[in-house]
Design an enzyme around this catalytic site. Sequence first.
Site, short mmCIF file in Angstrom:
data_model
loop_
_atom_site.label_atom_id
_atom_site.label_comp_id
_atom_site.label_asym_id
_atom_site.label_seq_id
_atom_site.Cartn_x
_atom_site.Cartn_y
_atom_site.Cartn_z
N ASP A 143 2.35 4.51 -0.21
CA ASP A 143 3.06 3.79 -1.28
C ASP A 143 4.57 3.82 -1.04
OD1 ASP A 143 0.86 3.52 -3.85
OD2 ASP A 143 0.43 4.97 -2.28
N ASP A 169 -0.25 0.46 0.54
CA ASP A 169 0.90 -0.07 -0.19
C ASP A 169 2.16 0.04 0.65
OD1 ASP A 169 -0.74 -0.77 -2.25
OD2 ASP A 169 0.12 0.60 -3.72
N TYR A 208 5.42 -3.82 -0.92
CA TYR A 208 5.53 -4.20 -2.33
C TYR A 208 6.16 -5.59 -2.49
CZ TYR A 208 3.99 0.37 -3.85
OH TYR A 208 3.22 1.51 -4.07
N ASN A 262 -3.67 -1.96 -2.90
CA ASN A 262 -3.70 -3.10 -3.82
C ASN A 262 -2.50 -4.02 -3.65
OD1 ASN A 262 -2.50 -0.62 -5.07
ND2 ASN A 262 -1.91 -2.06 -6.68
N HIS A 309 -7.24 4.18 -0.44
CA HIS A 309 -6.05 3.99 -1.28
C HIS A 309 -6.22 4.56 -2.68
CE1 HIS A 309 -2.19 2.49 -2.39
NE2 HIS A 309 -2.69 1.81 -3.41
N HIS A 359 -3.51 5.07 -13.25
CA HIS A 359 -4.68 4.69 -12.44
C HIS A 359 -5.86 5.65 -12.63
CE1 HIS A 359 -2.39 1.55 -10.64
NE2 HIS A 359 -1.61 2.33 -9.91
N HIS A 412 -1.92 5.32 -4.12
CA HIS A 412 -2.08 4.57 -5.37
C HIS A 412 -1.35 5.21 -6.56
CE1 HIS A 412 -3.68 1.27 -7.52
NE2 HIS A 412 -4.64 1.89 -8.16
N VAL A 413 -1.60 6.49 -6.82
CA VAL A 413 -0.91 7.20 -7.89
C VAL A 413 0.42 7.70 -7.35
CG1 VAL A 413 -0.99 9.14 -9.49
CG2 VAL A 413 -3.09 7.88 -8.95
#
Length: 470
Positions: free
Chosen positions: A169, A198, A201, A235, A320, A330, A357-358
């Site tokens: 991320d 990720d 972005y 995502n 992810h 999430h 993700h988090v």
Amino acid sequence: MGCVRGSGLFSLVLVLGLVLINWVIFCNGSITSSFVRKLEKTIDMPLESDVFRVPPGYNAPQQVHITQGDVEGKAVIVSWVTPKTPGSNTVLYWEENSSKKLKAQGKSKTYKFYDYTSGYIHHCTIRNLEHDTKYYYVVGVGQTERKFWFFTPPETGPDVPYTFGLIGDLGQSFDSNITLTHYEKSPIKGQAVLFVGDLSYADQYPNHDNNRWDTWGRFVERSTAYQPWIWTAGNHELDFAPELGETRPFKPFMHRYRTPYRASGSPEPFWYSIKRGPAYIIVLASYSAYGKYTPQFKWLEKEFPKVNRTETPWLIVLMHAPWYNSFDYHYMEGETMRVMYEPWFVKNKVDVVFAGHVHAYERSERVSNIAYNIVNGICSPVKDQSAPVYITIGDGGNLEGLATKLTEPQPKYSAFRESSFGHAIFSIKNRTHAHYGWHRNQDGYAVEADTMWFNNRFWHPVDDSPSSDS
């Protein structure tokens, strides 16, 4: 009557004692870090920042990145972008201390996304490389040439040491730059990055501004051009925007970032496997269909029997969306995939699962919840020494900021958690032991805030949770 009371009291004491023992053994003093990061808004770096600069020279190659190009580690996919014309698809490469230069030919293409047209995106696979060797390579042949280098991994073997970096991320904020800088300056040098999804972005900008894919590629080139990053799709790689007429998921990601999926028999680039040194790495796709009889399900069902723990003792899985997550952010999003695949993870003794993700950090105990179904009422994870440790490391520094709201009380399966940005190092020593350290971004330094010695689930399956140095 007195005898009954005594018996009842004894039973109560016994039950309470067992509960206390179980709590001590299972919880291992679950820690919510006391470190409080100064709450500042996460801010993207200005477009004129030096990390985004375009390399000098006519049509100079940019956004150079490499990844593994086969299962065994004897091939490398070299990718780059030329902004004005296609230029050359050729990669020149040679071994260190060798005057013999070899050539590999790739292909290039462009894509359009809404009102954006990409530069010429090149991909070239270099094959039949020697293990444990330094190679130099040149892209932009015949125009503005740029030279880089990489090391191939050692030959697969059970006691070959190898060190991975872990980043997730990332984005392109000031915090992103701190994370990448800390990784680069780590005293324990990663030889490849396991990236848990990720990337840029770009979908967070107006009209999914794909220029932000270009800036991100230039930002990370200082690492991605010199060591392979193993890609996991998150995502924010979906870029599904029917309101813009963009109905093909993962379109920019698929054009820009290649994976060696065909080599491992996968039908799609989002799930695949590689071997690297002593590790067998399985990459899964949280945002592709994974239910029973889907292509991903059928592929994974056939993949686990291929793992030879006498050859690659360390079994690592990347995804992810985390399965075990005690942040409000999430929460439970990975639950359906967990229900589908967790029995396989336990049966095959996966050592560790890394997810993103988090936007925070968390490490779990070795737990499983495979007994649960919707009718039996058994819904709490239990200590399981055949289960992996689950690590969430979606804390690269992206513009969405940190996840700061935690579920309380801290679940028993959660060993350590903290709302901070950072990166991690997973250093495999031999077939039995690996050292793991998470480094938070703190006051200009990378502070090792959580560490653990891993005992391999196949070769040394002892309880390793009490040996955490947290």
